[in-house]
Motif scaffolding. Structure first.
Motif, PDB file in Angstrom:
ATOM      1  N   VAL A  65      35.740  60.827  37.100  1.00  0.00           N
ATOM      2  CA  VAL A  65      35.844  59.845  38.282  1.00  0.00           C
ATOM      3  C   VAL A  65      36.057  58.844  37.642  1.00  0.00           C
ATOM      4  O   VAL A  65      35.451  58.316  36.576  1.00  0.00           O
ATOM      5  CB  VAL A  65      34.493  59.667  39.172  1.00  0.00           C
ATOM      6  N   THR A  66      37.298  58.129  37.892  1.00  0.00           N
ATOM      7  CA  THR A  66      37.878  56.839  37.315  1.00  0.00           C
ATOM      8  C   THR A  66      37.842  55.684  38.280  1.00  0.00           C
ATOM      9  O   THR A  66      38.115  55.800  39.475  1.00  0.00           O
ATOM     10  CB  THR A  66      39.135  56.979  36.697  1.00  0.00           C
ATOM     11  N   PHE A  67      37.397  54.407  37.880  1.00  0.00           N
ATOM     12  CA  PHE A  67      37.399  53.282  38.691  1.00  0.00           C
ATOM     13  C   PHE A  67      37.729  52.256  38.108  1.00  0.00           C
ATOM     14  O   PHE A  67      37.503  52.064  36.767  1.00  0.00           O
ATOM     15  CB  PHE A  67      36.146  53.232  39.595  1.00  0.00           C
ATOM     16  N   SER A  68      38.266  51.014  38.712  1.00  0.00           N
ATOM     17  CA  SER A  68      38.362  49.772  38.255  1.00  0.00           C
ATOM     18  C   SER A  68      38.634  48.807  39.235  1.00  0.00           C
ATOM     19  O   SER A  68      38.697  48.954  40.444  1.00  0.00           O
ATOM     20  CB  SER A  68      39.848  49.753  37.190  1.00  0.00           C
ATOM     21  N   GLY A  69      38.631  47.776  38.824  1.00  0.00           N
ATOM     22  CA  GLY A  69      38.455  46.324  39.751  1.00  0.00           C
ATOM     23  C   GLY A  69      38.252  44.925  38.761  1.00  0.00           C
ATOM     24  O   GLY A  69      38.741  44.905  37.999  1.00  0.00           O
ATOM     25  N   ASN A  70      37.563  44.214  39.619  1.00  0.00           N
ATOM     26  CA  ASN A  70      37.031  42.906  38.954  1.00  0.00           C
ATOM     27  C   ASN A  70      35.750  43.089  38.324  1.00  0.00           C
ATOM     28  O   ASN A  70      34.763  43.494  39.082  1.00  0.00           O
ATOM     29  CB  ASN A  70      37.280  41.892  40.236  1.00  0.00           C
ATOM     30  N   THR A  71      35.584  42.520  37.235  1.00  0.00           N
ATOM     31  CA  THR A  71      34.176  42.477  36.642  1.00  0.00           C
ATOM     32  C   THR A  71      33.370  41.490  37.580  1.00  0.00           C
ATOM     33  O   THR A  71      33.833  40.185  37.955  1.00  0.00           O
ATOM     34  CB  THR A  71      34.139  41.771  35.305  1.00  0.00           C
ATOM     35  N   ILE A  72      32.116  41.815  38.013  1.00  0.00           N
ATOM     36  CA  ILE A  72      31.001  40.907  38.604  1.00  0.00           C
ATOM     37  C   ILE A  72      29.956  40.729  37.650  1.00  0.00           C
ATOM     38  O   ILE A  72      29.061  41.720  37.764  1.00  0.00           O
ATOM     39  CB  ILE A  72      30.816  41.617  39.971  1.00  0.00           C
ATOM     40  N   PHE A  73      29.731  39.716  37.256  1.00  0.00           N
ATOM     41  CA  PHE A  73      28.701  39.527  36.101  1.00  0.00           C
ATOM     42  C   PHE A  73      27.325  39.254  37.235  1.00  0.00           C
ATOM     43  O   PHE A  73      27.425  38.675  38.165  1.00  0.00           O
ATOM     44  CB  PHE A  73      28.714  38.344  35.543  1.00  0.00           C
ATOM     45  N   GLY A  74      26.222  40.103  36.984  1.00  0.00           N
ATOM     46  CA  GLY A  74      25.031  39.998  37.620  1.00  0.00           C
ATOM     47  C   GLY A  74      24.968  40.859  38.619  1.00  0.00           C
ATOM     48  O   GLY A  74      24.050  40.868  39.568  1.00  0.00           O
ATOM     49  N   ASP A  75      26.192  42.072  38.717  1.00  0.00           N
ATOM     50  CA  ASP A  75      25.721  42.955  39.700  1.00  0.00           C
ATOM     51  C   ASP A  75      24.830  44.043  39.496  1.00  0.00           C
ATOM     52  O   ASP A  75      25.374  45.104  38.809  1.00  0.00           O
ATOM     53  CB  ASP A  75      27.246  43.685  40.085  1.00  0.00           C
ATOM     54  N   SER A  76      23.582  43.498  39.470  1.00  0.00           N
ATOM     55  CA  SER A  76      22.514  44.473  38.846  1.00  0.00           C
ATOM     56  C   SER A  76      22.452  45.769  39.019  1.00  0.00           C
ATOM     57  O   SER A  76      21.943  46.741  38.550  1.00  0.00           O
ATOM     58  CB  SER A  76      21.380  43.582  38.932  1.00  0.00           C
ATOM     59  N   THR A  77      22.743  46.030  40.676  1.00  0.00           N
ATOM     60  CA  THR A  77      22.494  47.407  40.988  1.00  0.00           C
ATOM     61  C   THR A  77      23.964  48.344  41.207  1.00  0.00           C
ATOM     62  O   THR A  77      24.068  49.119  41.627  1.00  0.00           O
ATOM     63  CB  THR A  77      22.008  47.250  42.650  1.00  0.00           C
ATOM     64  N   GLY A  78      24.987  47.656  40.442  1.00  0.00           N
ATOM     65  CA  GLY A  78      26.229  48.041  40.584  1.00  0.00           C
ATOM     66  C   GLY A  78      26.860  48.387  39.246  1.00  0.00           C
ATOM     67  O   GLY A  78      26.429  49.097  38.479  1.00  0.00           O
ATOM     68  N   GLN A  79      27.548  47.281  38.701  1.00  0.00           N
ATOM     69  CA  GLN A  79      28.551  47.320  37.527  1.00  0.00           C
ATOM     70  C   GLN A  79      27.310  47.263  36.182  1.00  0.00           C
ATOM     71  O   GLN A  79      27.307  48.020  35.378  1.00  0.00           O
ATOM     72  CB  GLN A  79      29.298  46.299  37.342  1.00  0.00           C
ATOM     73  N   ASP A  80      26.599  46.579  36.274  1.00  0.00           N
ATOM     74  CA  ASP A  80      25.266  46.453  35.208  1.00  0.00           C
ATOM     75  C   ASP A  80      24.505  47.723  35.263  1.00  0.00           C
ATOM     76  O   ASP A  80      24.119  47.972  34.175  1.00  0.00           O
ATOM     77  CB  ASP A  80      24.231  45.139  35.717  1.00  0.00           C
ATOM     78  N   LYS A 129      43.677  32.115  31.814  1.00  0.00           N
ATOM     79  CA  LYS A 129      43.149  31.013  32.255  1.00  0.00           C
ATOM     80  C   LYS A 129      43.198  31.113  33.945  1.00  0.00           C
ATOM     81  O   LYS A 129      42.526  30.434  34.700  1.00  0.00           O
ATOM     82  CB  LYS A 129      43.739  29.768  31.834  1.00  0.00           C
ATOM     83  N   ASN A 130      44.196  31.811  34.350  1.00  0.00           N
ATOM     84  CA  ASN A 130      44.469  31.810  35.821  1.00  0.00           C
ATOM     85  C   ASN A 130      43.885  33.123  36.588  1.00  0.00           C
ATOM     86  O   ASN A 130      44.070  33.392  37.660  1.00  0.00           O
ATOM     87  CB  ASN A 130      45.928  31.434  36.210  1.00  0.00           C
ATOM     88  N   GLY A 131      43.570  34.111  35.599  1.00  0.00           N
ATOM     89  CA  GLY A 131      42.885  35.388  36.280  1.00  0.00           C
ATOM     90  C   GLY A 131      41.482  35.642  36.487  1.00  0.00           C
ATOM     91  O   GLY A 131      40.944  34.618  36.019  1.00  0.00           O
ATOM     92  N   VAL A 132      41.273  36.778  36.582  1.00  0.00           N
ATOM     93  CA  VAL A 132      39.965  37.243  36.682  1.00  0.00           C
ATOM     94  C   VAL A 132      39.764  38.365  35.531  1.00  0.00           C
ATOM     95  O   VAL A 132      40.528  39.108  35.070  1.00  0.00           O
ATOM     96  CB  VAL A 132      39.586  37.911  38.024  1.00  0.00           C
ATOM     97  N   PHE A 133      38.286  38.375  35.399  1.00  0.00           N
ATOM     98  CA  PHE A 133      37.878  39.483  34.315  1.00  0.00           C
ATOM     99  C   PHE A 133      38.152  40.745  34.964  1.00  0.00           C
ATOM    100  O   PHE A 133      37.720  40.916  36.161  1.00  0.00           O
ATOM    101  CB  PHE A 133      36.574  39.357  33.485  1.00  0.00           C
ATOM    102  N   SER A 134      38.777  41.906  34.425  1.00  0.00           N
ATOM    103  CA  SER A 134      38.671  43.396  34.954  1.00  0.00           C
ATOM    104  C   SER A 134      37.649  43.971  34.545  1.00  0.00           C
ATOM    105  O   SER A 134      36.907  43.613  33.423  1.00  0.00           O
ATOM    106  CB  SER A 134      40.096  43.983  34.713  1.00  0.00           C
TER     107      SER A 134
END
Length: 234
Positions: A65-80, A129-134
């Motif tokens: 299963v592969t997935f990608s998107g935007n980094t969400i710092f502090g998503d403790s129940t998801g990305q973290d 500088k104008n984008g989001v972390f992936s």
């Protein structure tokens, strides 16, 4: 009018961790999702005086299963949490991939009780500088999976335990099993019951009764509890 094209929209896809528990959570920020492929290795066998080799398939495997998107710092129940699963080399059994708001892909624990998902990648990317972390990630399918597309939620569901030579059965006083689309050979997930939550294989289907392949795995229980049934197959 001609036939409308057949396709599956991905607008409501999601990776859900701790599915159907009080800690259930969606991994935030995702905007791409890849379902696992299935493949078999091929071997070529050559012989003297044979111009063309013989090729045949051997062992198979499920992909990732592969997935990608935007980094969400502090998503403790998801990305973290995915990162923590990776560090711990955890074996996950209660994660699902939502195909839309109702249907989902999950482990087929009835046919492969030792199956699991394992996070093999959880990678923050770069940004200008104008984008989001992936963010990108992968989960290895360490077992058989199934796509669950038949569903029923009712308080008319009862359970009858079988015994040696007598199969377990699930009954519905509302006779809704055929209408809901349950069929022989599907894996059945029971959730919300008092004592019969789990994965089973359907042997036979009638409007008011599902006969399971198991004998004595169920606990006899009357209707009255709101119970979810999900049916699916590979």
């Amino acid at each position: 009018m001609g036939n409308r094209p057949q396709y599956q929209l991905g607008v409501d896809c999601a990776v859900v961790l701790n599915w159907r528990t009080p800690e259930a959570s969606f991994v935030k920020g995702l905007n791409r999702l890849g379902l696992p492929e299935m493949s078999r290795d091929a071997i070529s066998v050559e012989e003297f005086r044979r111009d063309f080799s013989i090729e045949f398939t051997t062992g198979g495997k499920f992909g990732r299963v592969t997935f990608s998107g935007n980094t969400i710092f502090g998503d403790s129940t998801g990305q973290d949490l995915l990162k923590q699963y990776l560090v711990d080399n955890a074996r996950i059994t209660n994660a699902v991939v939502m195909l839309d708001k109702i249907n989902f892909m999950a482990l087929d624990l009835a046919r492969d009780p030792e199956g699991c998902f394992q996070v093999s990648k959880a990678s923050p990317g770069e940004a200008d500088k104008n984008g989001v972390f992936s963010f990108s990630g992968e989960m290895v399918c360490g077992g058989r999976v199934a796509y669950f597309t038949k569903h029923m939620v009712a308080d008319t569901i009862a359970f009858v335990a079988g015994s040696t030579g007598v199969n377990d059965t699930v009954t519905d006083s509302g006779s809704g099993f055929v209408t809901a689309g349950f069929a022989a050979g599907q894996t059945l997930i029971v959730d919300g019951s008092a004592s019969n939550n789990g994965y089973y294989i359907i042997k036979e289907v009638a409007a008011g009764i599902l006969t399971l392949e198991s004998e004595g795995l169920l606990t006899t229980a009357d209707a009255g509890v709101l119970t979810s049934l999900d049916g699916g197959k590979l």
